[in-house]
Motif scaffolding. Structure first.
Motif, PDB file in Angstrom:
ATOM      1  N   ALA A 221    -166.361  -8.838 -23.982  1.00 52.32           N
ATOM      2  CA  ALA A 221    -166.743  -7.551 -23.391  1.00 52.32           C
ATOM      3  C   ALA A 221    -168.227  -7.550 -23.022  1.00 52.32           C
ATOM      4  O   ALA A 221    -169.066  -8.087 -23.761  1.00 52.32           O
ATOM      5  CB  ALA A 221    -166.442  -6.416 -24.363  1.00 52.32           C
ATOM      6  N   TYR A 243    -152.935  -8.970 -15.301  1.00 49.45           N
ATOM      7  CA  TYR A 243    -152.737  -8.121 -16.483  1.00 49.45           C
ATOM      8  C   TYR A 243    -151.933  -6.891 -16.053  1.00 49.45           C
ATOM      9  O   TYR A 243    -152.037  -6.440 -14.926  1.00 49.45           O
ATOM     10  CB  TYR A 243    -154.080  -7.627 -17.043  1.00 49.45           C
ATOM     11  N   GLU A 247    -153.043  -3.030 -19.986  1.00 53.35           N
ATOM     12  CA  GLU A 247    -153.919  -4.101 -20.500  1.00 53.35           C
ATOM     13  C   GLU A 247    -155.234  -4.139 -19.732  1.00 53.35           C
ATOM     14  O   GLU A 247    -156.313  -4.237 -20.318  1.00 53.35           O
ATOM     15  CB  GLU A 247    -153.208  -5.440 -20.279  1.00 53.35           C
ATOM     16  N   LYS A 251    -159.051  -3.371 -21.230  1.00 49.99           N
ATOM     17  CA  LYS A 251    -160.149  -4.344 -21.133  1.00 49.99           C
ATOM     18  C   LYS A 251    -161.315  -3.761 -20.334  1.00 49.99           C
ATOM     19  O   LYS A 251    -162.483  -3.920 -20.694  1.00 49.99           O
ATOM     20  CB  LYS A 251    -159.667  -5.636 -20.467  1.00 49.99           C
TER      21      LYS A 251
END
Length: 297
Positions: A221, A243, A247, A251
């Motif tokens: 991150a 993704y 998801e 993120k």
């Protein structure tokens, strides 16, 4: 068409960029996901008519406005077509308050050093002139990185910025997109090499120029925070890269200053068979969730 207004909207980035730019190769898949089988149309003309209907339906949907969708990336054919008699780029900005971008790459070369460079783009200067006249704000160009190969990544980034400079020369803002494949084992290592290469290229740009970056959501991150904060960067946007929407949103919310530029994750669940009310409700839900993740950081 106010460029300063559009620049301000992109810099603030209170929302996300919708990627509506599936091209020839990926159109049948996009239509299939939208509930239209290949048996329901014949030939490219019908296929492109159907995908334009789908994109028009998305763009005209009540939730698709600059409040949450700050920009949209178009396929060249979409730029050349109209929505309700108005050229698409003009309609996007003047009717919906959404900043129009154009996908300019012609697909990918075969893999070398674990990476895929962009194919040559014949007639690019003509296309960029046409885009500028049509009221397009910026462009998008994609390459793919599938290994932490320093030589391969350096070549990809060099090509991206070379093209980016050509775009800047036409007064347009390039979205530079070196996508890192999400499934590779050395993804984090590839991202480290990529970040260094991009920083070197950004430092070499003239002080009065800015680009945008479209990057795969990083393994760590805020790994791209130095790019988000760079004075030559107008905005860093994230691609969903395969993704699922949930998801990708989860993120994205962990990355400060990055906003979404999703295509499949935006249109997930939309169908030609839905009534307008069902379609609008589902799109509204998608737009709200991606917007929330984009402004969460």
């Amino acid at each position: 068409m106010s460029n300063a207004k559009q620049t301000e909207q992109m810099r603030k980035g209170e929302g996300f960029i919708a990627a509506l730019d599936q091209s020839g190769g990926s159109t049948p898949k996009a239509l299939r996901l939208y509930g239209i089988e290949e048996s329901e149309y014949s030939g490219d003309t019908e296929m492109f008519d159907l995908i334009h209907q789908m994109r028009s339906r998305i763009i005209k949907s009540p939730a698709f406005t600059g409040d949450k969708v700050v920009g949209a990336i178009l396929f060249e054919q979409t730029m050349d077509r109209d929505i309700d008699g108005t050229p698409t780029a003009t309609y996007l900005w003047e009717t919906r308050g959404v900043v129009p971008f154009l996908k300019i790459d012609k697909g990918l070369e075969a893999e070398v050093n674990g990476c895929q460079m962009m194919k040559p783009i014949p007639g690019l200067d003509d296309l960029l002139s046409r885009a500028a006249k049509a009221g397009i704000f910026g462009t998008k160009e994609r390459s793919v990185i599938s290994a932490a190969n320093a030589e391969g990544i350096k070549a990809v980034v060099a090509q991206q910025f070379e093209l980016g400079n050509q775009v800047l020369a036409h007064g347009l803002v390039p979205i530079i997109e070196p996508e890192v494949t999400i499934s590779i084992a050395d993804k984090a290592e590839a991202e480290a090499i990529l970040r260094d290469e991009i920083l070197a290229q950004l430092d070499a740009l003239p002080a009065d120029k800015q680009v945008m970056l479209k990057l795969t959501l990083p393994s760590e991150a805020n790994f791209y925070k130095p790019l988000v904060d760079h004075p030559r960067v107008m905005k860093v946007v994230a691609l969903s890269g395969g993704y699922s929407r949930d998801e990708a949103n989860a993120k994205l919310a962990q990355n400060t200053g990055m906003i979404a530029s999703f295509s499949r994750a935006l249109t997930e669940g939309l169908s030609a068979k839905q009534t307008d009310a069902e379609f609008d409700a589902m799109l509204e839900e998608a737009i709200s969730s991606i917007h929330a993740a984009s402004v969460a950081g």
